[in-house]
Design an enzyme around this catalytic site. Structure first.
Site, mmCIF file in Angstrom:
data_model
loop_
_atom_site.group_PDB
_atom_site.id
_atom_site.type_symbol
_atom_site.label_atom_id
_atom_site.label_comp_id
_atom_site.label_asym_id
_atom_site.label_seq_id
_atom_site.Cartn_x
_atom_site.Cartn_y
_atom_site.Cartn_z
ATOM 1 N N TYR A 46 0.472 13.237 14.712
ATOM 2 C CA TYR A 46 1.887 13.501 14.412
ATOM 3 C C TYR A 46 2.814 12.345 14.758
ATOM 4 O O TYR A 46 4.021 12.444 14.542
ATOM 5 C CB TYR A 46 2.343 14.770 15.150
ATOM 6 C CG TYR A 46 1.627 15.995 14.641
ATOM 7 C CD1 TYR A 46 2.004 16.577 13.433
ATOM 8 C CD2 TYR A 46 0.555 16.527 15.327
ATOM 9 C CE1 TYR A 46 1.325 17.678 12.938
ATOM 10 C CE2 TYR A 46 -0.130 17.637 14.844
ATOM 11 C CZ TYR A 46 0.261 18.203 13.651
ATOM 12 O OH TYR A 46 -0.404 19.286 13.158
ATOM 13 N N ALA A 47 2.279 11.267 15.331
ATOM 14 C CA ALA A 47 3.145 10.143 15.705
ATOM 15 C C ALA A 47 3.767 9.554 14.447
ATOM 16 O O ALA A 47 3.064 9.276 13.479
ATOM 17 C CB ALA A 47 2.339 9.092 16.453
ATOM 18 N N GLY A 50 5.591 4.444 15.112
ATOM 19 C CA GLY A 50 4.651 3.365 14.919
ATOM 20 C C GLY A 50 4.016 2.862 16.190
ATOM 21 O O GLY A 50 3.923 3.589 17.171
ATOM 22 N N GLU A 115 13.341 0.736 17.226
ATOM 23 C CA GLU A 115 13.615 2.064 17.774
ATOM 24 C C GLU A 115 14.391 1.898 19.068
ATOM 25 O O GLU A 115 14.584 0.783 19.553
ATOM 26 C CB GLU A 115 12.313 2.831 18.024
ATOM 27 C CG GLU A 115 11.608 3.232 16.737
ATOM 28 C CD GLU A 115 10.342 4.034 16.993
ATOM 29 O OE1 GLU A 115 10.374 5.240 16.789
ATOM 30 O OE2 GLU A 115 9.342 3.441 17.419
ATOM 31 N N ASP A 204 -4.409 20.039 29.694
ATOM 32 C CA ASP A 204 -5.791 20.258 30.159
ATOM 33 C C ASP A 204 -6.264 19.140 31.095
ATOM 34 O O ASP A 204 -6.899 19.398 32.117
ATOM 35 C CB ASP A 204 -6.760 20.321 28.966
ATOM 36 C CG ASP A 204 -6.333 21.346 27.932
ATOM 37 O OD1 ASP A 204 -5.447 22.159 28.234
ATOM 38 O OD2 ASP A 204 -6.887 21.331 26.826
ATOM 39 N N HIS A 225 12.557 14.245 23.196
ATOM 40 C CA HIS A 225 12.973 13.424 22.054
ATOM 41 C C HIS A 225 14.332 13.928 21.585
ATOM 42 O O HIS A 225 14.519 15.143 21.403
ATOM 43 C CB HIS A 225 11.947 13.521 20.921
ATOM 44 C CG HIS A 225 12.104 12.426 19.911
ATOM 45 N ND1 HIS A 225 13.190 12.338 19.070
ATOM 46 C CD2 HIS A 225 11.327 11.350 19.629
ATOM 47 C CE1 HIS A 225 13.062 11.263 18.302
ATOM 48 N NE2 HIS A 225 11.935 10.645 18.629
ATOM 49 N N ARG A 273 15.697 6.445 25.075
ATOM 50 C CA ARG A 273 15.631 7.851 24.692
ATOM 51 C C ARG A 273 16.248 8.805 25.720
ATOM 52 O O ARG A 273 16.888 9.793 25.368
ATOM 53 C CB ARG A 273 14.155 8.181 24.508
ATOM 54 C CG ARG A 273 13.908 9.284 23.584
ATOM 55 C CD ARG A 273 12.458 9.295 23.234
ATOM 56 N NE ARG A 273 12.179 8.459 22.088
ATOM 57 C CZ ARG A 273 10.951 8.257 21.608
ATOM 58 N NH1 ARG A 273 9.921 8.816 22.194
ATOM 59 N NH2 ARG A 273 10.758 7.508 20.553
ATOM 60 N N HIS A 332 8.675 16.085 24.310
ATOM 61 C CA HIS A 332 8.006 15.136 23.413
ATOM 62 C C HIS A 332 6.865 14.390 24.070
ATOM 63 O O HIS A 332 5.775 14.301 23.516
ATOM 64 C CB HIS A 332 9.044 14.148 22.897
ATOM 65 C CG HIS A 332 8.515 13.117 21.959
ATOM 66 N ND1 HIS A 332 7.913 13.444 20.759
ATOM 67 C CD2 HIS A 332 8.488 11.759 22.023
ATOM 68 C CE1 HIS A 332 7.544 12.323 20.125
ATOM 69 N NE2 HIS A 332 7.881 11.297 20.885
ATOM 70 N N GLU A 356 -1.926 9.621 26.662
ATOM 71 C CA GLU A 356 -0.771 10.321 27.244
ATOM 72 C C GLU A 356 -1.092 10.963 28.583
ATOM 73 O O GLU A 356 -0.236 11.078 29.455
ATOM 74 C CB GLU A 356 -0.250 11.368 26.256
ATOM 75 C CG GLU A 356 1.034 12.045 26.736
ATOM 76 C CD GLU A 356 1.715 12.874 25.675
ATOM 77 O OE1 GLU A 356 1.246 12.871 24.513
ATOM 78 O OE2 GLU A 356 2.720 13.542 26.007
ATOM 79 N N ARG A 367 9.414 6.476 28.908
ATOM 80 C CA ARG A 367 8.612 5.626 28.013
ATOM 81 C C ARG A 367 9.469 4.987 26.920
ATOM 82 O O ARG A 367 10.305 5.642 26.295
ATOM 83 C CB ARG A 367 7.534 6.469 27.347
ATOM 84 C CG ARG A 367 6.675 5.722 26.363
ATOM 85 C CD ARG A 367 5.709 6.672 25.701
ATOM 86 N NE ARG A 367 6.436 7.685 24.981
ATOM 87 C CZ ARG A 367 6.567 7.717 23.660
ATOM 88 N NH1 ARG A 367 6.010 6.797 22.903
ATOM 89 N NH2 ARG A 367 7.244 8.677 23.082
ATOM 90 N N LEU A 373 1.026 4.713 21.296
ATOM 91 C CA LEU A 373 -0.172 4.387 20.511
ATOM 92 C C LEU A 373 -0.740 3.061 21.012
ATOM 93 O O LEU A 373 -1.955 2.880 21.110
ATOM 94 C CB LEU A 373 0.154 4.313 19.014
ATOM 95 C CG LEU A 373 0.455 5.650 18.317
ATOM 96 C CD1 LEU A 373 0.868 5.415 16.861
ATOM 97 C CD2 LEU A 373 -0.736 6.599 18.358
HETATM 98 C C1 SIN Z 1 9.565 8.478 16.940
HETATM 99 O O1 SIN Z 1 9.091 8.131 15.859
HETATM 100 O O2 SIN Z 1 10.747 8.613 17.159
HETATM 101 C C2 SIN Z 1 8.621 8.757 18.050
HETATM 102 C C3 SIN Z 1 7.937 7.537 18.432
HETATM 103 C C4 SIN Z 1 7.499 7.662 19.851
HETATM 104 O O3 SIN Z 1 7.632 8.711 20.451
HETATM 105 O O4 SIN Z 1 7.045 6.651 20.382
#
Ligand code: SIN
Length: 525
Positions: A46-47, A50, A115, A204, A225, A273, A332, A356, A367, A373
């Site tokens: 779901y990321a 990038g 971002e 877990d 987020h 964020r 998030h 994670e 973060r 990733l």
């Molecule tokens: C996002 O695309 O805003 C999330 C990317 C992230 O959480 O690193």
């Protein structure tokens, strides 16, 4: 009870787990991968945004390190950050070597977006806003076999470290004898009523690590987020509206059309964020609103650049080229986790963590976007290399542990955490939540996936609440309405382990030190 044997057990089928497995099997280890879901039931899938990786021009390792450390609000481990960031370009090359395709610009070079918290455009992406899906696709097609639908109940540890795991599969309980185990189980988003995480993000790995004797830290820094699509009464996994949408010019506004971030931070809507989520929480509280809006109407070619988000909007009858998108912060990313060195080693011999679930020191108190990733790729590969050091270790599981666990039903836990441990917390609420979890949890066996997950969430909630109560300041993702400022004496991580009675307890700062079983060779990595 069924039995199996391996050199390395990998728990989890996302970017970190599959990268570790691939690296270790290329080095000749017999690897067994267990995943409790299916091939795409991972957070990796779901990321959107990038992979943050230093650009060849107009960027530098030091600039990426600086942005990461600034976002991390004083708690990043700078040496670990530099080590991980420096390894980014090579990790991305390994992934493209496997067939992952990233978006390119007209010049044929990798396209890069920006971002929150980044000082430059360094984030590479795939399929517009489907980066995680492409990473997962590439790793899934690397030909590794995975035991799907198989949660792990316990990591068994003896005098010489890890001996194996107890797992549950379609054939019932099983024992896998192995001297090395890597936890790559993702995060804890399901502790909250609304999250961007998949249903399997049930903490877990935190619970497995704590019960095995490892240390966790920074759990109080749960990243919310800012822009998650809001619908009244929505629960569970909610559609993410990537920060890259703000990177391309979108802004967060309130019901009056006023900017939410003006005057809050020099980077405005592209502030780190935590800053943006806090500004939103404050504005929502001021207006008595349960959501705000993202105005993306000025972005040309929105549907081509953001196909996944366009689809989510359409499903909610929103046309992002003309409508404002209703958004609210939601759980998030877990910035903390199982304490490891930069090769994924925990303090328990033979137990590794990556992705994670791990706390390498890269994320600190908040973060930086798209560093996850990157971390999963880099640390996953290093764990795959490091696990060779355990090949000669004794492995048979000597004794199968009791799997009776205390647990609170999930919905009750989610209500408590959402109410009392959200973007803004205070001591009264946190203590209330902590007392309720301790009082209302009941003990039972672990014969179903739900039971295993609820027990993991319950134990993790207790550890998170302990950390959040102890941190009597606001820092990064942890905002206390009763302690708005940061305190110099708390500019440190708070390690937590389990006491002999199974209760989470605070440990001394030594518990964050590198693992005693670290080898000189790997220390160099
Ligand atoms: C996002 O695309 O805003 C999330 C990317 C992230 O959480 O690193």
């Amino acid at each position: 009870m069924w039995e199996a044997d391996a050199d390395l057990v990998v728990v989890g089928g996302g970017v970190a787990g599959l990268t570790a497995a691939r690296t270790a099997s290329a080095r000749g280890l017999r690897v067994l991968i267990l995943s409790k879901g299916g091939p795409t039931d991972t957070a990796t899938q779901y990321a959107q945004g990038g992979v943050a990786v230093v650009a060849p021009e107009g960027d530098s390792i030091e600039s990426h390190v600086r942005d990461t450390v600034e976002a991390g609000a004083g708690l990043c481990d700078i040496a670990a950050t530099r080590s991980i960031v420096s390894a980014g370009p090579e990790a991305v090359s390994a992934l493209t070597g496997l067939g992952a395709v990233f978006d390119t610009g007209r010049d044929g070079d990798l396209a890069r977006t920006r971002e929150g918290g980044h000082s430059t455009r360094r984030i590479i992406h795939a399929g517009g806003d489907a980066t995680g899906a492409e990473v997962q696709r590439a790793l899934n097609s690397a030909g590794m076999s995975v035991m799907f639908g198989s949660p792990v109940l316990d990591v068994v540890v003896g005098r010489d470290g890890v001996q194996g795991v107890i797992a549950l599969s379609g054939n019932g309980f099983g024992v896998i004898h192995a001297p090395a185990v890597v936890l790559a189980t993702g995060g804890l988003g399901q502790l909250y009523a609304c999250s961007t995480n998949p249903a399997g993000a049930t903490a877990d790995g935190i619970a497995l690590a704590l019960r095995a004797g490892a240390v966790v830290a920074d759990l109080e820094f749960l990243q919310f987020h800012p822009t998650v699509m809001y619908v009244e009464g929505g629960r569970g996994r909610r559609p993410l509206i990537s920060e890259a949408v703000r990177g391309e010019g979108a802004t967060i506004v309130d019901h009056n059309g006023d900017s939410v971030t003006d005057g809050v931070h020099p980077r405005g809507d592209l502030a780190p964020r935590d800053v943006v989520a806090r500004a939103m929480a404050d504005r929502m509280s001021h207006l008595g609103a349960d959501h705000l809006y993202l105005d993306a109407t000025g972005i040309a070619g929105f549907a081509q650049r953001f196909p996944t988000i366009t689809e989510s909007c359409r499903a909610a009858n929103i046309d992002p080229t003309v409508d404002l998108i209703p958004v609210a912060p939601a759980a998030h990313y877990q910035c903390g986790g199982v304490v490891t060195d930069t090769a994924g080693r925990t303090r328990v011999r033979g137990l590794y963590a990556a992705g994670e679930v791990a706390r390498t020191g890269l994320h600190g108190a908040n973060r930086l976007a798209s560093n996850s990733l990157l971390e999963g790729l880099v640390i996953g590969a290093r764990v795959g290399e490091a696990a060779i050091e355990r090949q000669e270790a004794a492995r048979p599981v000597a004794e199968v542990p009791d799997t009776t666990r205390a647990r609170l039903p999930r919905t009750a836990l989610q209500e408590l955490m959402t109410t009392h441990a959200g973007v803004v917390r205070d001591e009264i609420g946190l203590r209330d939540a902590s007392r309720t979890v301790a009082r209302d949890s009941t003990e039972s066996g672990s014969a179903t996936v739900d039971a295993v997950e609820d027990a993991a969430l319950t134990l993790t909630a207790r550890a998170l609440l302990l950390a959040a109560i102890t941190r009597t300041e606001s820092r990064g993702c942890h905002t206390r309405s009763d302690h708005r400022g940061s305190r110099e004496e708390l500019r440190r991580s708070l390690p937590i382990g389990l006491a002999v009675d199974g209760e989470p307890q605070l440990l001394g700062p030594d518990a964050l030190a590198p693992t005693p079983w670290e080898t000189a060779t790997s220390r160099a990595s």
